[in-house]
Write an enzyme that holds these catalytic residues in place. Sequence first.
Site, PDB file in Angstrom:
ATOM      1  N   SER A  23       0.825  -1.199   0.000  1.00 47.11           N
ATOM      2  CA  SER A  23       0.000   0.000   0.000  1.00 47.11           C
ATOM      3  C   SER A  23       0.869   1.263   0.000  1.00 47.11           C
ATOM      4  CB  SER A  23      -0.899   0.012   1.234  1.00 47.11           C
ATOM      5  OG  SER A  23      -0.097   0.003   2.397  1.00 47.11           O
ATOM      6  N   CYS A  85       2.500  -6.991   1.758  1.00 45.38           N
ATOM      7  CA  CYS A  85       1.557  -6.228   2.582  1.00 45.38           C
ATOM      8  C   CYS A  85       0.649  -7.241   3.271  1.00 45.38           C
ATOM      9  CB  CYS A  85       0.745  -5.308   1.677  1.00 45.38           C
ATOM     10  SG  CYS A  85      -0.577  -4.425   2.521  1.00 45.38           S
ATOM     11  N   CYS A 204       3.033  -6.426   9.906  1.00 41.12           N
ATOM     12  CA  CYS A 204       2.791  -5.334   8.969  1.00 41.12           C
ATOM     13  C   CYS A 204       4.160  -4.939   8.456  1.00 41.12           C
ATOM     14  CB  CYS A 204       2.125  -4.149   9.661  1.00 41.12           C
ATOM     15  SG  CYS A 204       2.019  -2.697   8.585  1.00 41.12           S
ATOM     16  N   HIS A 206       5.260  -2.356   7.255  1.00 42.36           N
ATOM     17  CA  HIS A 206       5.725  -1.012   7.620  1.00 42.36           C
ATOM     18  C   HIS A 206       6.487  -1.018   8.959  1.00 42.36           C
ATOM     19  CE1 HIS A 206       2.922   0.544   4.615  1.00 42.36           C
ATOM     20  NE2 HIS A 206       3.319   1.775   4.866  1.00 42.36           N
TER      21      HIS A 206
HETATM   22  N1  DGL Z   1       2.401  -2.674   4.913  1.00 43.03           N
HETATM   23  C1  DGL Z   1       0.992  -2.960   5.065  1.00 43.03           C
HETATM   24  C2  DGL Z   1       0.826  -4.241   5.859  1.00 43.03           C
HETATM   25  O1  DGL Z   1       1.760  -5.046   5.892  1.00 43.03           O
HETATM   26  C3  DGL Z   1       0.324  -1.741   5.618  1.00 43.03           C
HETATM   27  C4  DGL Z   1      -1.131  -1.741   5.488  1.00 43.03           C
HETATM   28  C5  DGL Z   1      -1.790  -0.389   5.453  1.00 43.03           C
HETATM   29  O2  DGL Z   1      -1.676   0.255   4.426  1.00 43.03           O
HETATM   30  O3  DGL Z   1      -2.423  -0.042   6.436  1.00 43.03           O
HETATM   31  O4  DGL Z   1      -0.221  -4.514   6.416  1.00 43.03           O
END
Ligand code: DGL
Length: 285
Positions: A23, A85, A204, A206
């Site tokens: 994302s 993601c 996640c 991120h």
């Molecule tokens: N990097 C995404 C994950 O692993 C983030 C999701 C988001 O955009 O909230 O879930």
Amino acid sequence: MVEKVPMEEPRYKLNAPIGVFDSGFGGLTVLKEIVRLLPQYDYLYLGDNARAPYGNRSFDTVHEYTLQCVELLFYRGCQLVILACNTASAKALRTIQQKDLPTIDSTKRVLGVIRPTTEMVGNYSKTKNIGVLGTMGTIASMSYPIEIEKFFPGAQVFQQACPMWVPLVENNEFDGDGADYFIKQDIDKLLSQNNTIDTIILACTHYPLLMNKIKKHLPAGIQIVSQGEIVAQSLVDYLNRHQDMESRFTKGKTVEFLTTDSTEFFDRYTQLFFGQEVKSQQVVI
Ligand code: DGL
């Protein structure tokens, strides 16, 4: 449907990179490890920064956005796309694999990050009490408890949604005091559910970008499992088992970046995390 962006056709016909999608910036933590283990291939990264975060969005929306991005990567020559993601892996992967791929192109493949992680995590934990930190969407999907139970029956899984963590990264606030506040709060909530959790999955992609702060607020002795290395190793194994797919990739050692938002911010930020100069291209979906 994807609005086709102008491109140099012949070039993309010759280029078959491995597609990596997120994302936003989080998938870079996975891409980095994949490129480290498999430097010989070409890569094409797509961050849907204009529509991030996905974490609080409905199943239908996450599916629609993810499918659009996968189609764009296919259009650009990718034969295989990694959904780097968790939210997309939890909410869109199965539908894409089972319903969409057979009609789009049954020779192409889309893989996620949850299965490789859940196959491994029980090996790291002694107490078999495992914590999961993720977006609201990933936590609500129950993907981690369900998958971990398949590979490690009897393991106990405790979950905590961290809805502010992705916005902190996407808005360049990963280093400030606000980040400390939310990170401490969510870690404390997770650990208050059980005091023998010895392993925590950063579910996640991120979250490794917040690693310094996560380590600061996590008591000593608790292991952190982040997905980059696990997913990269699992791709190595997958390609060893699927030579037919491996032989379709071009091997030019390039890494290209696409974003749905401004390239200026994307390039600056990506360079910081990815450690090399980045010149991305903006795409319209
Ligand atoms: N990097 C995404 C994950 O692993 C983030 C999701 C988001 O955009 O909230 O879930």
